[in-house]
Design a protein around this motif. Structure first.
Motif, short mmCIF file in Angstrom:
data_model
loop_
_atom_site.label_atom_id
_atom_site.label_comp_id
_atom_site.label_asym_id
_atom_site.label_seq_id
_atom_site.Cartn_x
_atom_site.Cartn_y
_atom_site.Cartn_z
N SER A 59 0.94 -1.31 -0.07
CA SER A 59 0.14 0.01 0.07
C SER A 59 0.88 1.47 0.12
N ASN A 60 2.20 1.18 0.16
CA ASN A 60 3.01 2.16 0.34
C ASN A 60 3.13 2.94 -1.08
N PRO A 61 2.70 4.17 -1.28
CA PRO A 61 2.49 4.64 -2.57
C PRO A 61 3.93 5.12 -3.00
N GLN A 91 5.14 1.66 -4.52
CA GLN A 91 4.45 1.43 -5.91
C GLN A 91 4.97 2.55 -6.91
#
Length: 357
Positions: A245-247, A250
């Motif tokens: 979930s870490n942008p 990503q």
């Protein structure tokens, strides 16, 4: 204390201490053509870049040594139909953990299309450059790598050695600024998506690491020296984004682990830094003397939405005039790696045209 740390856990927790990749005296004598030959190392001769080859430039692969005796591999790009003109030149490297077949090569080829002699090089211990163990970074040695590239450029018949600048991308932007501060031959320096790797490794993002957390990281790194730190590690980025979930992770994944920017020799695409790599960054601030680049100019370019934007803004505050900060509307950190419609080529060209004269 369990000192045989899981590589993946160690890299995530201690290696970069919140840094970009996981959380996302005399001049050196100029190299000679003979020195270039003696520095020869095996290099792939086929076109294996992450960007298409331009028909507007001539390209060749070269190698040369830095003052530590490490042989650097590089790509030289020259504008076609240049005649006998003596060209302004640019040495380019980055991002941190990338290779010359990725972003730096794109920058070099594009600037060559605009009339520059440009070189994109693999920093020491990475890519096709030499040095053991593999995938090690150093604030000192990687700063020297830029000066070694200047040595090489200044030895080329097509280059005006009084008109050499550098472009640093991401983590090598900090090293490029450090090189410009100490190497007066560098007449102008531009950075994109700048990271101060010494700051982020020692203090975390936005300087959020506490003294206790810093002490814990240093304890783990120190204990890791009892372990075989040069053994191959787990890949920096995950196999897939499932459950991530870490942008920032990503964002890096989208560049390094997809066809957009993947390259087999890139540590970020296909490998890992050695576990103790951060040690030399922890107490050697890179930008201590940024004000001494003056009166030579600095151009700092950052994305409006980049998590790293504050590095460029703070460097701008610390630098002396002449300096310029350019914020690219709507851009994130990685957009300035390869998005050719976003990278401000015209601004880079105008900056170096004005100051490399």
């Amino acid at each position: 204390m369990n000192i045989t740390l899981s590589r993946k856990k160690f890299i995530h927790g201690a290696l970069l201490a919140g840094a970009a990749i996981v959380a996302g005296a005399q001049s050196v004598s100029a190299a000679t053509p003979d020195a270039e030959k003696t520095a020869a190392i095996p290099m792939t001769q086929t076109w294996d870049k992450t960007f298409p080859k331009s028909d507007k430039v001539d390209h060749r692969k070269v190698s040369f040594k830095n003052r530590y005796g490490i042989t650097l591999a590089a790509d030289v790009y020259l504008p076609k139909n240049r005649g006998n003109k003596s060209l302004p030149a640019l040495a380019i490297s980055g991002p941190f953990g990338a290779v010359k077949e990725q972003s730096s090569g794109l920058y070099a080829q594009t600037m060559a299309e605009r009339g520059y002699a440009a070189i994109a090089f693999d920093p020491s211990y990475t890519g096709e450059s030499s040095g053991e163990p593999r995938n090690v970074a150093s604030p000192d040695i990687n700063t020297e790598d830029f000066s070694a590239a200047v040595d090489f450029l200044g030895s080329q018949a097509a280059v005006n050695r009084e008109q050499i600048g550098i472009i640093g991308i991401c983590g090598y932007a900090g090293m490029g600024l450090n090189a410009a501060a100490v190497d007066k031959r560098i007449k102008a320096v531009a950075t994109t998506s700048m990271y101060d790797m010494s700051r982020v490794m020692s203090k975390g993002y936005n300087d959020s690491t506490t003294k206790a957390q810093r002490a814990e990281v240093l304890e783990k790194l120190s204990q890791q020296r009892w372990v075989d730190a040069s053994a191959p590690g787990a890949r920096v980025l995950p196999e897939t984004l499932e459950g991530v979930s870490n942008p920032v992770i990503q964002m890096y994944f989208d560049y390094y682990r997809t066809p957009r920017g993947f390259h087999e020799r890139s540590a970020n695409s296909n490998g890992a830094w050695t576990a103790t790599m951060p040690l030399s960054f922890m107490n050697m601030p890179l930008l201590t003397y940024i004000d001494e680049i003056s009166p030579r100019p600095i151009l700092l370019i950052a994305g409006e939405n980049a998590h790293s934007r504050y590095f460029s803004e703070d460097a701008y505050k610390a630098a002396a005039q002449p300096k310029e900060l350019m914020i690219i509307e709507g851009a994130d950190h990685v957009d300035l790696y390869d998005q050719t419609n976003i990278i401000p080529w015209g601004k880079l060209d105008a900056f170096f045209t004005e100051h490399l004269k």
